[in-house]
Design a protein around this motif. Sequence first.
Motif, PDB file in Angstrom:
ATOM      1  N   ILE A   3       0.826  -1.200   0.000  1.00 23.31           N
ATOM      2  CA  ILE A   3       0.000   0.000   0.000  1.00 23.31           C
ATOM      3  C   ILE A   3       0.867   1.261   0.000  1.00 23.31           C
ATOM      4  N   LYS A   4       1.923   1.277   0.797  1.00 26.57           N
ATOM      5  CA  LYS A   4       2.790   2.464   0.864  1.00 26.57           C
ATOM      6  C   LYS A   4       3.416   2.764  -0.496  1.00 26.57           C
ATOM      7  N   GLU A   5       3.806   1.720  -1.208  1.00 28.22           N
ATOM      8  CA  GLU A   5       4.390   1.888  -2.535  1.00 28.22           C
ATOM      9  C   GLU A   5       3.353   2.448  -3.516  1.00 28.22           C
ATOM     10  N   LEU A   6       2.155   1.914  -3.467  1.00 24.13           N
ATOM     11  CA  LEU A   6       1.084   2.407  -4.332  1.00 24.13           C
ATOM     12  C   LEU A   6       0.736   3.856  -3.999  1.00 24.13           C
ATOM     13  N   SER A   7       0.774   4.195  -2.719  1.00 30.65           N
ATOM     14  CA  SER A   7       0.507   5.564  -2.295  1.00 30.65           C
ATOM     15  C   SER A   7       1.529   6.519  -2.900  1.00 30.65           C
ATOM     16  N   LYS A   8       2.779   6.159  -2.848  1.00 34.70           N
ATOM     17  CA  LYS A   8       3.839   6.999  -3.427  1.00 34.70           C
ATOM     18  C   LYS A   8       3.647   7.169  -4.931  1.00 34.70           C
ATOM     19  N   LYS A   9       3.289   6.083  -5.609  1.00 28.01           N
ATOM     20  CA  LYS A   9       3.064   6.160  -7.055  1.00 28.01           C
ATOM     21  C   LYS A   9       1.882   7.065  -7.370  1.00 28.01           C
ATOM     22  N   SER A  64      -6.937   4.077  -6.797  1.00 22.15           N
ATOM     23  CA  SER A  64      -7.491   5.386  -6.445  1.00 22.15           C
ATOM     24  C   SER A  64      -7.960   5.439  -4.999  1.00 22.15           C
ATOM     25  N   THR A  65      -8.543   4.359  -4.504  1.00 18.05           N
ATOM     26  CA  THR A  65      -9.060   4.374  -3.140  1.00 18.05           C
ATOM     27  C   THR A  65      -7.949   4.574  -2.120  1.00 18.05           C
ATOM     28  N   ILE A  66      -6.771   4.054  -2.397  1.00 12.52           N
ATOM     29  CA  ILE A  66      -5.633   4.294  -1.496  1.00 12.52           C
ATOM     30  C   ILE A  66      -5.380   5.792  -1.385  1.00 12.52           C
ATOM     31  N   ARG A  67      -5.342   6.460  -2.507  1.00 11.71           N
ATOM     32  CA  ARG A  67      -5.105   7.907  -2.524  1.00 11.71           C
ATOM     33  C   ARG A  67      -6.261   8.651  -1.851  1.00 11.71           C
ATOM     34  N   TRP A  68      -7.493   8.230  -2.152  1.00 12.58           N
ATOM     35  CA  TRP A  68      -8.645   8.911  -1.578  1.00 12.58           C
ATOM     36  C   TRP A  68      -8.678   8.791  -0.061  1.00 12.58           C
ATOM     37  N   GLU A  70      -6.170   8.664   1.931  1.00 15.10           N
ATOM     38  CA  GLU A  70      -5.192   9.625   2.447  1.00 15.10           C
ATOM     39  C   GLU A  70      -5.686  11.062   2.290  1.00 15.10           C
ATOM     40  N   GLU A  71      -6.335  11.367   1.178  1.00 12.47           N
ATOM     41  CA  GLU A  71      -6.830  12.722   0.959  1.00 12.47           C
ATOM     42  C   GLU A  71      -7.895  13.096   1.986  1.00 12.47           C
ATOM     43  N   LEU A  72      -8.600  12.106   2.503  1.00 11.02           N
ATOM     44  CA  LEU A  72      -9.604  12.348   3.543  1.00 11.02           C
ATOM     45  C   LEU A  72      -9.009  12.287   4.948  1.00 11.02           C
ATOM     46  N   GLY A  73      -7.694  12.046   5.027  1.00 14.43           N
ATOM     47  CA  GLY A  73      -7.013  12.012   6.318  1.00 14.43           C
ATOM     48  C   GLY A  73      -7.007  10.659   6.993  1.00 14.43           C
ATOM     49  N   TYR A  74      -7.317   9.611   6.234  1.00 17.29           N
ATOM     50  CA  TYR A  74      -7.326   8.253   6.786  1.00 17.29           C
ATOM     51  C   TYR A  74      -6.105   7.475   6.335  1.00 17.29           C
ATOM     52  N   ASN A  75      -5.686   6.549   7.174  1.00 14.72           N
ATOM     53  CA  ASN A  75      -4.598   5.642   6.836  1.00 14.72           C
ATOM     54  C   ASN A  75      -5.202   4.494   6.022  1.00 14.72           C
ATOM     55  N   PRO A  76      -4.776   4.314   4.770  1.00 13.40           N
ATOM     56  CA  PRO A  76      -5.366   3.256   3.945  1.00 13.40           C
ATOM     57  C   PRO A  76      -5.203   1.860   4.541  1.00 13.40           C
ATOM     58  N   GLU A  77      -4.070   1.613   5.200  1.00 15.58           N
ATOM     59  CA  GLU A  77      -3.866   0.296   5.807  1.00 15.58           C
ATOM     60  C   GLU A  77      -4.883   0.046   6.915  1.00 15.58           C
ATOM     61  N   GLU A  78      -5.163   1.069   7.704  1.00 12.95           N
ATOM     62  CA  GLU A  78      -6.169   0.933   8.761  1.00 12.95           C
ATOM     63  C   GLU A  78      -7.546   0.695   8.142  1.00 12.95           C
ATOM     64  N   CYS A  79      -7.862   1.393   7.053  1.00 13.65           N
ATOM     65  CA  CYS A  79      -9.149   1.203   6.374  1.00 13.65           C
ATOM     66  C   CYS A  79      -9.294  -0.236   5.888  1.00 13.65           C
ATOM     67  N   VAL A  80      -8.232  -0.792   5.336  1.00 12.38           N
ATOM     68  CA  VAL A  80      -8.263  -2.176   4.854  1.00 12.38           C
ATOM     69  C   VAL A  80      -8.434  -3.132   6.037  1.00 12.38           C
ATOM     70  N   GLU A  81      -7.731  -2.872   7.125  1.00 14.43           N
ATOM     71  CA  GLU A  81      -7.853  -3.727   8.311  1.00 14.43           C
ATOM     72  C   GLU A  81      -9.281  -3.714   8.852  1.00 14.43           C
ATOM     73  N   ILE A  82      -9.896  -2.542   8.888  1.00 13.37           N
ATOM     74  CA  ILE A  82     -11.283  -2.434   9.356  1.00 13.37           C
ATOM     75  C   ILE A  82     -12.207  -3.214   8.428  1.00 13.37           C
TER      76      ILE A  82
END
Length: 95
Positions: A3-9, A64-68, A70-82
Amino acid sequence: MEIKELSKKGKKIWGDQKLVLSEIIVRMGKVFGDICRWERNAPKDLATHTDYELKKELGNIIFSTIRWCEELGYNPEECVEIAEAEQSKSVSVLR
């Protein structure tokens, strides 16, 4: 890929652009609509009804959801875990 790699891309592609929730919903709806058209399989859509097109749209949702998130102030990894935890609960109830 992680996820971190995709976020950077994603940040490299889109730069400093940040969307608000209403803008994200519209873009997510566009991708969802493209997937719905693929399933509808209308004669006018046959030229774009390919496995490549479906893979592209599913990838768009993921990437796109990974980026979105983060843009909303959420950690994508936490969102996936939830999501994983909630899906596990849902399956347990359905079984």
